[in-house]
Design a protein around this motif. Structure first.
Motif, mmCIF file in Angstrom:
data_model
loop_
_atom_site.group_PDB
_atom_site.id
_atom_site.type_symbol
_atom_site.label_atom_id
_atom_site.label_comp_id
_atom_site.label_asym_id
_atom_site.label_seq_id
_atom_site.Cartn_x
_atom_site.Cartn_y
_atom_site.Cartn_z
ATOM 1 N N LEU A 1 0.855 -1.176 0.000
ATOM 2 C CA LEU A 1 0.000 0.000 0.000
ATOM 3 C C LEU A 1 0.898 1.235 0.000
ATOM 4 N N GLN A 2 0.354 2.366 0.347
ATOM 5 C CA GLN A 2 1.074 3.615 0.128
ATOM 6 C C GLN A 2 2.385 3.698 0.911
ATOM 7 N N PHE A 3 2.380 3.223 2.156
ATOM 8 C CA PHE A 3 3.543 3.425 3.014
ATOM 9 C C PHE A 3 4.258 2.131 3.397
ATOM 10 N N LEU A 4 3.553 1.014 3.401
ATOM 11 C CA LEU A 4 4.127 -0.234 3.888
ATOM 12 C C LEU A 4 4.016 -1.351 2.861
ATOM 13 N N GLN A 5 4.923 -2.287 2.955
ATOM 14 C CA GLN A 5 4.846 -3.526 2.189
ATOM 15 C C GLN A 5 5.024 -4.689 3.150
ATOM 16 N N VAL A 6 4.142 -5.679 3.024
ATOM 17 C CA VAL A 6 4.168 -6.842 3.889
ATOM 18 C C VAL A 6 4.242 -8.082 3.022
ATOM 19 N N THR A 7 5.105 -9.023 3.379
ATOM 20 C CA THR A 7 5.164 -10.280 2.637
ATOM 21 C C THR A 7 4.865 -11.443 3.563
ATOM 22 N N PHE A 8 4.299 -12.496 2.971
ATOM 23 C CA PHE A 8 3.971 -13.712 3.705
ATOM 24 C C PHE A 8 4.682 -14.887 3.037
ATOM 25 N N ASP A 9 5.073 -15.840 3.844
ATOM 26 C CA ASP A 9 5.671 -17.057 3.327
ATOM 27 C C ASP A 9 4.583 -17.898 2.665
ATOM 28 N N SER B 1 8.246 -10.623 6.064
ATOM 29 C CA SER B 1 9.028 -9.379 6.043
ATOM 30 C C SER B 1 8.097 -8.180 6.153
ATOM 31 N N LEU B 2 8.692 -7.063 6.557
ATOM 32 C CA LEU B 2 7.982 -5.796 6.645
ATOM 33 C C LEU B 2 8.889 -4.712 6.084
ATOM 34 N N SER B 3 8.304 -3.860 5.218
ATOM 35 C CA SER B 3 9.083 -2.788 4.593
ATOM 36 C C SER B 3 8.392 -1.454 4.803
ATOM 37 N N ASN B 4 9.204 -0.437 5.062
ATOM 38 C CA ASN B 4 8.747 0.943 5.091
ATOM 39 C C ASN B 4 9.173 1.567 3.768
ATOM 40 N N LEU B 5 8.196 1.875 2.927
ATOM 41 C CA LEU B 5 8.504 2.348 1.576
ATOM 42 C C LEU B 5 9.008 3.780 1.583
ATOM 43 N N GLU B 6 8.652 4.548 2.607
ATOM 44 C CA GLU B 6 9.124 5.940 2.679
ATOM 45 C C GLU B 6 10.608 6.007 3.003
ATOM 46 N N THR B 7 11.018 5.174 3.968
ATOM 47 C CA THR B 7 12.411 5.216 4.416
ATOM 48 C C THR B 7 13.285 4.172 3.745
ATOM 49 N N LYS B 8 12.650 3.344 2.888
ATOM 50 C CA LYS B 8 13.367 2.288 2.162
ATOM 51 C C LYS B 8 14.046 1.311 3.128
ATOM 52 N N GLN B 9 13.275 0.890 4.114
ATOM 53 C CA GLN B 9 13.745 -0.102 5.084
ATOM 54 C C GLN B 9 13.013 -1.413 4.859
ATOM 55 N N LEU C 1 -0.182 -2.887 17.080
ATOM 56 C CA LEU C 1 0.145 -2.048 15.931
ATOM 57 C C LEU C 1 1.651 -1.995 15.785
ATOM 58 N N LEU C 2 2.140 -2.325 14.599
ATOM 59 C CA LEU C 2 3.567 -2.386 14.337
ATOM 60 C C LEU C 2 3.983 -1.237 13.429
ATOM 61 N N SER C 3 5.076 -0.595 13.786
ATOM 62 C CA SER C 3 5.647 0.441 12.916
ATOM 63 C C SER C 3 7.139 0.199 12.767
ATOM 64 N N LEU C 4 7.645 0.451 11.574
ATOM 65 C CA LEU C 4 9.061 0.299 11.257
ATOM 66 C C LEU C 4 9.614 1.655 10.848
ATOM 67 N N ASP C 5 10.633 2.108 11.576
ATOM 68 C CA ASP C 5 11.198 3.432 11.319
ATOM 69 C C ASP C 5 12.697 3.406 11.556
ATOM 70 N N ARG C 6 13.338 4.507 11.142
ATOM 71 C CA ARG C 6 14.720 4.736 11.528
ATOM 72 C C ARG C 6 14.747 5.170 12.999
ATOM 73 N N PRO C 7 15.687 4.684 13.789
ATOM 74 C CA PRO C 7 15.693 5.024 15.221
ATOM 75 C C PRO C 7 15.658 6.519 15.543
ATOM 76 N N PRO C 8 16.353 7.397 14.785
ATOM 77 C CA PRO C 8 16.318 8.814 15.168
ATOM 78 C C PRO C 8 14.933 9.455 15.046
ATOM 79 N N THR C 9 14.049 8.880 14.230
ATOM 80 C CA THR C 9 12.739 9.511 14.009
ATOM 81 C C THR C 9 11.571 8.624 14.441
#
Length: 928
Positions: free
Chosen positions: A531-539, A547-555, A770-778
């Motif tokens: 979706l707009q901000f996150l990507q989720v994958t399932f086995d 896996s979990l991806s933050n598309l804004e921060t490219k994590q 609720l899960l969020s993935l971010d860079r530690p400084p922000t």
């Protein structure tokens, strides 16, 4: 000391009178009693007569007060207060402390004016002293700071208005909670307390502190607030909160009374005095000064106060009589504040502590970490009730004006809910450590309080929206039940999406999800959800998250999530006979059992949400949900009935295993506010000998926890208080549900096995992570406001049919949005033309480049419907003007010098909030 001090605030016609207890000098009060008969060249033993009255535990609040159901436990609080007052009158040397305002308030209302006057005199003279003074003695692990502040405010306001400054407690008294939170200490300091005393301490920590004489210390309870703003002197009591062994003279005790007739064969004064002197001298070896404290009382004692006082009078007399023969021990009636005053006069330096007192263990295999999760449904109901009270009831009562309390839908009030919520903060309430019938009573009180608040909400919404349509509250939405939406084709929803923003929405009531794909686990074709901000994958083979991806921060991180359970100990172990119970978490093994290695799945997609529905077992399922505009991944879990066919209790967890390199460190919040670092098998102030590798690493999670390395931070926001740990590198586990078959021998006397007519096979619980993935400084910029949103979740109310054309569809109580760092914590009616306002800075000083900065707010420009005519600042608990609050200064064993806090407000109306600061104001307002 008989001077009368009258301090006035003309704008509020506020008067504080000090009568015979505090001395006035230049307009400033000397806040403590005249010096007691201490002797500087002797060991002074402060005897503190007290009772510990649980606001519900084995019996309900009402049963405890009236002395009902004594077949469960003999206890009657009304008789305790009757008896104590009678005995205090008989001897002016006697003293007593009382704690739980919920009980005292009820007793006070039933007294004659003559009795009330007598009690006021006892309070004025310092012989009846209130300590703590909240509505209850709150739990510290499972309570949210907003609810704790509220319950303290209710209790302290009653004492303030009834007794004036003489009734204002100077000491926090948390003798029974099962571990102690840093945020509680911070709050107590900001409420003006000079010190905190508690009784329960980890057995290894106590042994260390006894050796080092550090059972009295200075607790620096914030890493953001400038010292000494959150510094609190903290004393650990020597016997928990019980009397020394052999010196209990209550009707429930078996210790022999003092028999002082020398003509009798069983004369025992010499033996009693000898034993007492030995105990006192031994206790003095592990404390720093020539003053020691002894608690003379325990649970629900002093129902026949004559027994205690007659023997204490004799003890004091005969011990002190030996001074004529050279004894250097002086015994006196005292109170915690009098004792604290002597410690302050000693002018010593004290050990400094900056972490907290979790987890608590009273023996090698007895960790009190199970109650972090016990009764998860009650914990959730308490959290929902707190949100409804804080955001909906309190704020709408203010914004709606007088019509909210008496309007088209009848008379409503917020007080019933406030008192029910205050009782629910008790350390045997939301903690989940009460009997089942008492838990039911707490829930009943919350439900009754919400019924009163619903009238307030309906009246207020009618006025604000210009619509008198009946408001319908679907109280069973947690189980997807709402008769209106199930039987009508059209309705209107009022969605409170923000504490100060109401929106009416017209919508069809029966909404159907468009199921686009359904399959079993080994045939899962859709394994990537973007979706707009996150990507989720399932086995595709297991149906589990991968896996979990933050598309804004490219994590991107590897992320696997599954459900497990620990075998609950039945007490038949080689190491210990301790079973798991409501308090104690003791798994039989360090390795949890997997419920299933795979999940059956079904996928659902609409224009706003994608879901993967997972089934792990008949009693465990989950919906993984991703909203189009959300930066968080939602895991909605359902657990129960937990099977017990194998005759084993189960502790059910979910575990997140990631690629994050955590170095055995994770982080938890403290009562929903500041964050503390946790490290596996480690305590910051003493050398831990770990004996329970799982339970000994569990910590309370009130609203969020996270793991991180230099690149990634995964934060989990919870919807209730739960226990959690990071046992393996890169993992975070959270306990969701407990069903146990044995009592853990800590007094509750029944297993934690929740069943009812609705759930005869066992309790089913549903919740969200609720899960969020971010860079530690922000990361804090995301998880701080997210945690607040979960605590203060929206309320949906319904009307039957469409709204009329005159209905006001939107309303905001604020003139403009608050800055991101600022949270409106409290807005509640105080009296006819005054409201209580609390604004908080919700970021710590180190966690956000953008938001960890001072913020200035103009009080006159806050509200859209209120003109602010006057404002005065109060302390955190709103029972003292801020500029009159003074506390003892303490010197830590460090080179740092305390810095006095200063305010730099730009005008009378502009107030500056610094990181983690809460400022409390009494506003005089006029409704526009």
């Amino acid at each position: 000391i008989n001077a009368i001090c009258q301090l006035q605030r003309p704008e509020f016609s506020h008067t504080s009178i000090c009568n015979r207890c505090h001395e006035c000098c230049g307009g400033l009060r000397v806040l403590y009693w005249p010096q007691l008969p201490n002797k500087p060249d002797m060991l002074n033993v402060h005897l503190v007569p007290h009772t510990h009255d649980d606001v519900g535990w084995l019996k309900t609040v009402d049963q405890y007060y009236y002395g009902d159901r004594n077949d469960i436990q003999h206890a009657g609080v009304q008789y305790i207060l009757d008896s104590v007052v009678d005995q205090l009158i008989k001897n002016p040397d006697r003293r007593f402390i009382y704690v739980e305002t919920a009980f005292f308030y009820r007793w006070w209302k039933q007294q004659s004016s003559a009795t009330q006057q007598t009690v006021k005199q006892l309070v004025d003279e310092g012989r009846l002293e209130f300590v703590n003074g909240g509505w209850c003695m709150s739990d510290e692990a499972t309570t949210h700071y907003s609810a704790v502040i509220d319950q303290m405010t209710i209790g302290l306001r009653f004492l303030n208005e009834t007794f004036g400054p003489c009734g204002r407690p100077r000491v926090a008294w948390h003798i029974d909670p099962f571990g102690h939170a840093r945020e509680h200490a911070s709050m107590f300091a900001q409420m003006g307390y000079d010190g905190l005393f508690f009784g329960r301490l980890d057995y290894q920590d106590r042994a260390h502190r006894m050796r080092e004489k550090e059972q009295e210390l200075l607790w620096r309870a914030s890493d953001s607030l400038t010292p000494p703003m959150a510094d609190l002197f903290t004393g650990i009591l020597p016997n928990g909160y019980n009397p020394p062994e052999g010196f209990c003279w209550d009707q429930f005790c078996d210790d022999p009374p003092i028999r002082d007739d020398p003509d009798l064969e069983d004369y025992n004064v010499d033996d009693v005095v000898k034993r007492f002197l030995a105990i006192a001298k031994n206790q003095a070896t592990v404390y720093k000064t020539n003053h020691i404290i002894m608690t003379m009382g325990s649970d629900f004692q002093y129902e026949n106060a004559n027994l205690w006082y007659k023997n204490l009078d004799k003890l004091i007399h005969y011990v002190n009589a030996l001074q004529a023969k050279g004894s250097k021990v002086n015994v006196l009636y005292s109170t915690p504040s009098c004792y604290l005053q002597e410690l302050h006069r000693a002018n010593l330096t004290w050990a400094l502590k900056t972490d907290d007192f979790f987890p608590y263990a009273d023996d090698a295999h007895d960790f009190w970490t199970g109650y972090f999760t016990s009764r998860p449904a009650l914990k959730r109901y308490e959290r929902i009730s707190n949100g409804n009270l804080q955001v909906i009831c309190n704020q709408l009562e203010v914004l709606g004006g007088p019509v909210s309390r008496k309007g088209p839908f009848g008379e409503g009030d917020s007080q019933t809910m406030k008192k029910a919520m205050a009782v629910a903060q008790h350390h045997d309430a939301v903690s989940g450590t009460e009997k089942q019938h008492v838990a039911n009573d707490y829930a009943r009180k919350l439900a009754e309080g919400w019924q009163h608040c619903q009238v307030v909400v309906s009246n207020s919404l009618a006025g604000l929206s210009s619509s008198s349509a009946e408001r319908i509250y679907c109280d069973n939405l947690n189980v997807s039940v709402c008769p209106l939406t199930e039987t009508r084709s059209y309705c209107s929803i009022i969605n409170n999406t923000d504490p100060m923003h109401l929106v009416h929405v017209n919508c069809t009531c029966m909404c159907f999800l468009n199921i686009i794909h359904m399959t079993k686990y080994r045939k899962l074709n859709i394994c990537v959800y973007v979706l707009q901000f996150l990507q989720v994958t399932f086995d595709p083979d297991t149906g589990l998250l991968s896996s979990l991806s933050n598309l804004e921060t490219k994590q991107t991180i590897k992320l696997t999530q599954n459900f497990y359970w620990y075998n609950a100990s039945d007490g038949k172990n080689m190491d210990s006979s301790q079973p798991s119970g409501a308090y104690i978490f003791r798994p039989n093994s360090s390795t949890p059992f997997g419920i299933s290695r795979t999940a059956k799945t079904e996928t659902v997609q609409t224009s706003v949400v994608q879901e993967v529905r997972q089934w792990f077992a008949p009693w465990v399922s989950q919906v993984v949900r991703l909203y189009t505009d959300s930066r968080t991944l939602e895991l909605e879990w359902t657990v129960g009935p937990v099977p017990i066919d194998d005759h084993l209790g189960k502790e059910v967890i979910t575990r997140l295993d990631t690629s994050i390199k955590t170095s055995e460190i994770f982080y938890t919040d403290s009562n929903g506010r500041e964050v503390l670092q946790r490290r596996k098998d480690f305590r910051p102030t003493w050398q831990l000998k770990q004996s329970e590798p799982i339970a000994g690493n569990y910590y309370p999670i009130n609203s969020r926890a996270f793991i991180k390395d230099d690149e990634d931070q995964l934060t989990v926001v919870t919807d209730r208080s739960q226990g959690g740990a990071s046992i393996q590198n890169g993992s975070l586990e959270i306990m969701l549900h407990r069903r146990l078959l044995y009592d853990d021998f800590r007094g509750v006397g029944e297993p934690l096995n929740e069943i009812s007519s609705i759930f005869p096979e066992g309790l089913v619980v549903r919740g969200r992570l609720l899960l969020s993935l971010d860079r530690p400084p922000t990361a804090a910029d995301t998880h701080r406001p997210l945690a607040q949103q979960v605590v203060l979740q929206p309320l949906l109310t319904f009307t039957d049919g469409e709204l009329n054309s005159n209905t006001r569809l939107e309303f905001s109580g604020l003139q403009a949005a608050l800055p991101p760092a600022v949270h409106l914590l409290t807005l509640t009616q105080w009296d006819k033309d005054k409201v209580l306002l609390r604004l908080e800075h919700q970021f710590q000083s180190w966690e956000s480049k953008r938001n960890s900065k001072p913020v200035t707010v103009n009080l006159q420009k806050l509200f859209s419907t209120l003109d602010v005519l006057g404002a005065s600042e109060l302390n955190l608990s709103a029972n003292q003007w801020k500029d009159e609050m003074s506390r003892f200064d303490w010197t830590p064993q460090t080179d740092e010098k305390p810095l006095l806090k200063t305010f730099e407000d730009h005008s009378d109306w502009e107030v500056t909030l610094r990181p983690m600061e809460i400022r409390t104001f009494l506003l005089r307002v006029r409704l526009r």
